[in-house]
Design a protein around this motif. Structure first.
Motif, PDB file in Angstrom:
ATOM      1  N   MET A   1       0.861  -1.184   0.000  1.00  9.21           N
ATOM      2  CA  MET A   1       0.000   0.000   0.000  1.00  9.21           C
ATOM      3  C   MET A   1       0.895   1.231   0.000  1.00  9.21           C
ATOM      4  O   MET A   1       1.674   1.453   0.938  1.00  9.21           O
ATOM      5  N   LYS A   2       0.811   2.029  -1.035  1.00  8.31           N
ATOM      6  CA  LYS A   2       1.682   3.192  -1.181  1.00  8.31           C
ATOM      7  C   LYS A   2       1.005   4.392  -0.508  1.00  8.31           C
ATOM      8  O   LYS A   2      -0.080   4.812  -0.906  1.00  8.31           O
ATOM      9  N   THR A   3       1.666   4.948   0.522  1.00 11.56           N
ATOM     10  CA  THR A   3       1.053   5.973   1.350  1.00 11.56           C
ATOM     11  C   THR A   3       1.983   7.163   1.497  1.00 11.56           C
ATOM     12  O   THR A   3       3.176   7.008   1.790  1.00 11.56           O
ATOM     13  N   LEU A   4       1.415   8.360   1.319  1.00  7.83           N
ATOM     14  CA  LEU A   4       2.173   9.600   1.477  1.00  7.83           C
ATOM     15  C   LEU A   4       1.744  10.289   2.768  1.00  7.83           C
ATOM     16  O   LEU A   4       0.547  10.514   2.988  1.00  7.83           O
ATOM     17  N   PHE A   5       2.718  10.637   3.589  1.00  5.05           N
ATOM     18  CA  PHE A   5       2.462  11.331   4.842  1.00  5.05           C
ATOM     19  C   PHE A   5       2.721  12.823   4.655  1.00  5.05           C
ATOM     20  O   PHE A   5       3.832  13.232   4.295  1.00  5.05           O
ATOM     21  N   PHE A   6       1.706  13.638   4.914  1.00 10.41           N
ATOM     22  CA  PHE A   6       1.869  15.088   4.900  1.00 10.41           C
ATOM     23  C   PHE A   6       2.206  15.578   6.307  1.00 10.41           C
ATOM     24  O   PHE A   6       1.934  14.907   7.308  1.00 10.41           O
ATOM     25  N   SER A   7       2.798  16.773   6.394  1.00  9.10           N
ATOM     26  CA  SER A   7       3.163  17.402   7.677  1.00  9.10           C
ATOM     27  C   SER A   7       3.995  16.457   8.538  1.00  9.10           C
ATOM     28  O   SER A   7       3.846  16.405   9.758  1.00  9.10           O
ATOM     29  N   ALA A   8       4.883  15.726   7.902  1.00  9.12           N
ATOM     30  CA  ALA A   8       5.651  14.699   8.618  1.00  9.12           C
ATOM     31  C   ALA A   8       6.929  15.281   9.209  1.00  9.12           C
ATOM     32  O   ALA A   8       7.730  15.903   8.517  1.00  9.12           O
ATOM     33  N   LYS A   9       7.091  15.080  10.510  1.00  9.13           N
ATOM     34  CA  LYS A   9       8.314  15.472  11.205  1.00  9.13           C
ATOM     35  C   LYS A   9       9.180  14.222  11.408  1.00  9.13           C
ATOM     36  O   LYS A   9       8.747  13.102  11.146  1.00  9.13           O
ATOM     37  N   GLN A  10      10.399  14.435  11.893  1.00  7.99           N
ATOM     38  CA  GLN A  10      11.301  13.300  12.064  1.00  7.99           C
ATOM     39  C   GLN A  10      10.726  12.266  13.018  1.00  7.99           C
ATOM     40  O   GLN A  10      10.877  11.061  12.821  1.00  7.99           O
ATOM     41  N   TYR A  11      10.021  12.740  14.067  1.00  7.35           N
ATOM     42  CA  TYR A  11       9.446  11.778  15.016  1.00  7.35           C
ATOM     43  C   TYR A  11       8.349  10.945  14.359  1.00  7.35           C
ATOM     44  O   TYR A  11       8.148   9.785  14.719  1.00  7.35           O
ATOM     45  N   ASP A  12       7.617  11.514  13.385  1.00 10.05           N
ATOM     46  CA  ASP A  12       6.639  10.720  12.640  1.00 10.05           C
ATOM     47  C   ASP A  12       7.346   9.639  11.820  1.00 10.05           C
ATOM     48  O   ASP A  12       6.929   8.472  11.818  1.00 10.05           O
ATOM     49  N   LYS A  13       8.396  10.037  11.122  1.00 13.79           N
ATOM     50  CA  LYS A  13       9.142   9.084  10.293  1.00 13.79           C
ATOM     51  C   LYS A  13       9.671   7.933  11.150  1.00 13.79           C
ATOM     52  O   LYS A  13       9.555   6.758  10.782  1.00 13.79           O
ATOM     53  N   ASN A  14      10.246   8.283  12.292  1.00 14.69           N
ATOM     54  CA  ASN A  14      10.833   7.248  13.156  1.00 14.69           C
ATOM     55  C   ASN A  14       9.765   6.280  13.652  1.00 14.69           C
ATOM     56  O   ASN A  14       9.942   5.056  13.607  1.00 14.69           O
ATOM     57  N   HIS A  23       4.305  -4.545   8.385  1.00 16.17           N
ATOM     58  CA  HIS A  23       3.412  -4.365   7.234  1.00 16.17           C
ATOM     59  C   HIS A  23       4.156  -4.291   5.901  1.00 16.17           C
ATOM     60  O   HIS A  23       3.663  -4.760   4.883  1.00 16.17           O
ATOM     61  N   ASN A  24       5.318  -3.643   5.921  1.00 15.25           N
ATOM     62  CA  ASN A  24       6.112  -3.443   4.703  1.00 15.25           C
ATOM     63  C   ASN A  24       5.352  -2.643   3.636  1.00 15.25           C
ATOM     64  O   ASN A  24       5.443  -2.926   2.435  1.00 15.25           O
ATOM     65  N   PHE A  25       4.603  -1.646   4.087  1.00 10.79           N
ATOM     66  CA  PHE A  25       3.991  -0.720   3.140  1.00 10.79           C
ATOM     67  C   PHE A  25       5.071   0.190   2.565  1.00 10.79           C
ATOM     68  O   PHE A  25       6.141   0.380   3.166  1.00 10.79           O
ATOM     69  N   GLN A  26       4.770   0.795   1.418  1.00 13.28           N
ATOM     70  CA  GLN A  26       5.665   1.790   0.847  1.00 13.28           C
ATOM     71  C   GLN A  26       5.246   3.145   1.404  1.00 13.28           C
ATOM     72  O   GLN A  26       4.217   3.697   1.005  1.00 13.28           O
ATOM     73  N   LEU A  27       6.032   3.668   2.331  1.00 13.36           N
ATOM     74  CA  LEU A  27       5.709   4.929   2.996  1.00 13.36           C
ATOM     75  C   LEU A  27       6.662   6.023   2.527  1.00 13.36           C
ATOM     76  O   LEU A  27       7.878   5.812   2.461  1.00 13.36           O
ATOM     77  N   GLU A  28       6.114   7.165   2.204  1.00 10.72           N
ATOM     78  CA  GLU A  28       6.931   8.338   1.880  1.00 10.72           C
ATOM     79  C   GLU A  28       6.444   9.512   2.713  1.00 10.72           C
ATOM     80  O   GLU A  28       5.244   9.631   3.020  1.00 10.72           O
ATOM     81  N   ALA A  42       0.265  13.952  -4.064  1.00  8.64           N
ATOM     82  CA  ALA A  42      -0.286  12.619  -3.810  1.00  8.64           C
ATOM     83  C   ALA A  42      -0.477  11.790  -5.078  1.00  8.64           C
ATOM     84  O   ALA A  42      -0.964  10.656  -5.004  1.00  8.64           O
ATOM     85  N   LYS A  43      -0.093  12.314  -6.227  1.00 13.02           N
ATOM     86  CA  LYS A  43      -0.254  11.573  -7.478  1.00 13.02           C
ATOM     87  C   LYS A  43       0.491  10.243  -7.404  1.00 13.02           C
ATOM     88  O   LYS A  43       1.668  10.189  -7.061  1.00 13.02           O
ATOM     89  N   GLY A  44      -0.222   9.170  -7.689  1.00 12.20           N
ATOM     90  CA  GLY A  44       0.379   7.841  -7.688  1.00 12.20           C
ATOM     91  C   GLY A  44       0.308   7.125  -6.351  1.00 12.20           C
ATOM     92  O   GLY A  44       0.748   5.973  -6.250  1.00 12.20           O
ATOM     93  N   GLU A  66      -8.499  13.281  -8.102  1.00 12.13           N
ATOM     94  CA  GLU A  66      -7.877  13.313  -9.440  1.00 12.13           C
ATOM     95  C   GLU A  66      -6.537  12.584  -9.448  1.00 12.13           C
ATOM     96  O   GLU A  66      -6.134  12.019 -10.465  1.00 12.13           O
ATOM     97  N   GLN A  67      -5.843  12.592  -8.288  1.00 12.20           N
ATOM     98  CA  GLN A  67      -4.535  11.923  -8.198  1.00 12.20           C
ATOM     99  C   GLN A  67      -4.676  10.426  -7.966  1.00 12.20           C
ATOM    100  O   GLN A  67      -3.683   9.700  -7.974  1.00 12.20           O
TER     101      GLN A  67
END
Length: 329
Positions: A1-14, A23-28, A42-44, A66-67
């Motif tokens: 599941m390809k998911t884009l995180f908005f307003s992401a800080k380093q603590y969110d990434k960690n 889960h092994n989702f594709q997170l960006e 969010a396209k794609g 639309e995306q």
């Protein structure tokens, strides 16, 4: 599941990267907030994950559709920043984290009460400067004081338990009464009676059309003069200008807030080298009986771990199909 995180800080990434091991989702992750200009990022992506100050209004949702976005995963309990009817119209699912750690917000609420009462923040700075004078630092005993809690969900109940432990009398207002809450020692009350009797009022309700500016000039006028007002819930529960007027008239003697109605352009960012142009916020800061924290009440290790676990679980549920966990719409 390809998911884009908005307003992401380093603590969110960690936190999310650690929980994603199962889960092994594709997170960006991007630091930009979601709005009508950034929605095209969010396209794609199958899903996006947003936080409390991201905007998912009708215009933004049209762009997301639309995306090709099919799921909005909120890493929060509140969803007032999402146009749910528009999302439903577009076939975009919205899921949330209904509860992460009510203790985190409840404990921060009490931290604000204790700090602004006993003025420990001011004492800390004095001692560092070699000033050990007690002038201006007198507080009051919490024991025996009446605290009014507006909203008795999980966070409100946790707050009630802590305050009952201090020996406070706790009044509560909610649209529904629960017998187990009464058994704790909380006395349900009308809003008017709560305003009249409470030495301290703390907000723990969601932001809805009915609760928008629940604290305004008319409600402040009903309060006991010298009241302490605490808000760790949603900024727009409070009419900020009315509160400023209340501080000036000394109806409100203490104010502690972790949220602010116009916080989207301020909170979660380092603005220490910039001019803050929000005159209302700066007026709040000018009062020596006001304590503001930058929406950190939720921010504990336990809460972040639960937010990331539940959010990724919601995404996994959507990917499997069928009934989606913690669906808002």
């Amino acid at each position: 599941m390809k998911t884009l995180f908005f307003s992401a800080k380093q603590y969110d990434k960690n936190s999310f990267t650690d929980q994603n091991k199962t889960h092994n989702f594709q997170l960006e992750f991007v630091e930009e907030p979601l709005n009508r200009h950034t929605a095209v990022l969010a396209k794609g992506f199958d899903a996006i994950c947003i936080f409390v100050n991201d905007s998912a209004n009708a215009e933004v949702l049209d762009v997301l559709a639309e995306q090709g976005v099919k799921l909005i995963a909120l890493r929060s309990a509140g969803y007032n920043h999402v146009d749910l009817s528009k999302a439903k119209e577009l076939g975009i699912k919205v899921v949330r984290v209904p509860a992460y750690s009510p203790y985190s917000v409840a404990e921060h609420t009490v931290a604000l009460i204790l700090t602004i009462n006993r003025k420990t923040h001011r004492a800390y700075n004095r001692v560092r400067e070699g000033n050990f004078s007690l002038n201006g630092l007198m507080g009051f005993d919490l024991h025996g004081k009446t605290v009014g809690l507006i909203g008795l969900g999980k966070i409100g109940v946790c707050t009630a338990k802590i305050l009952l432990g201090f020996g406070c009398k706790v009044l509560g207002y909610d649209v529904e009464e629960q017998e187990e809450v009464k058994q704790l020692g909380v006395e349900y009350s009308s809003l008017d009676n709560l305003y009249l009797k409470s030495d301290i009022i703390s907000l723990h309700c969601p932001l809805t059309p009915d609760t928008h500016h629940i604290i305004d000039s008319s409600s402040i006028a009903k309060m006991k003069k010298g009241v302490m007002l605490i808000n760790t819930s949603r900024g727009a529960l409070v009419d900020t200008q009315a509160v400023i007027d209340g501080l000036k008239s000394e109806y409100i003697k203490y104010l502690g807030i972790d949220v602010y109605e116009e916080e989207a352009d301020l909170f979660f960012e380092d603005l220490s080298d910039k001019v803050i142009k929000d005159d209302v916020f700066m007026r709040l800061l000018s009062f020596n009986n006001v304590l503001i924290t930058g929406h950190q009440a939720f921010f504990t290790e336990e809460a972040m771990r639960e937010i990331s676990r539940v959010t990724l679980g919601n995404i996994a549920s959507f990917e499997r199909g069928g009934e989606v966990e913690n669906e808002v719409v």
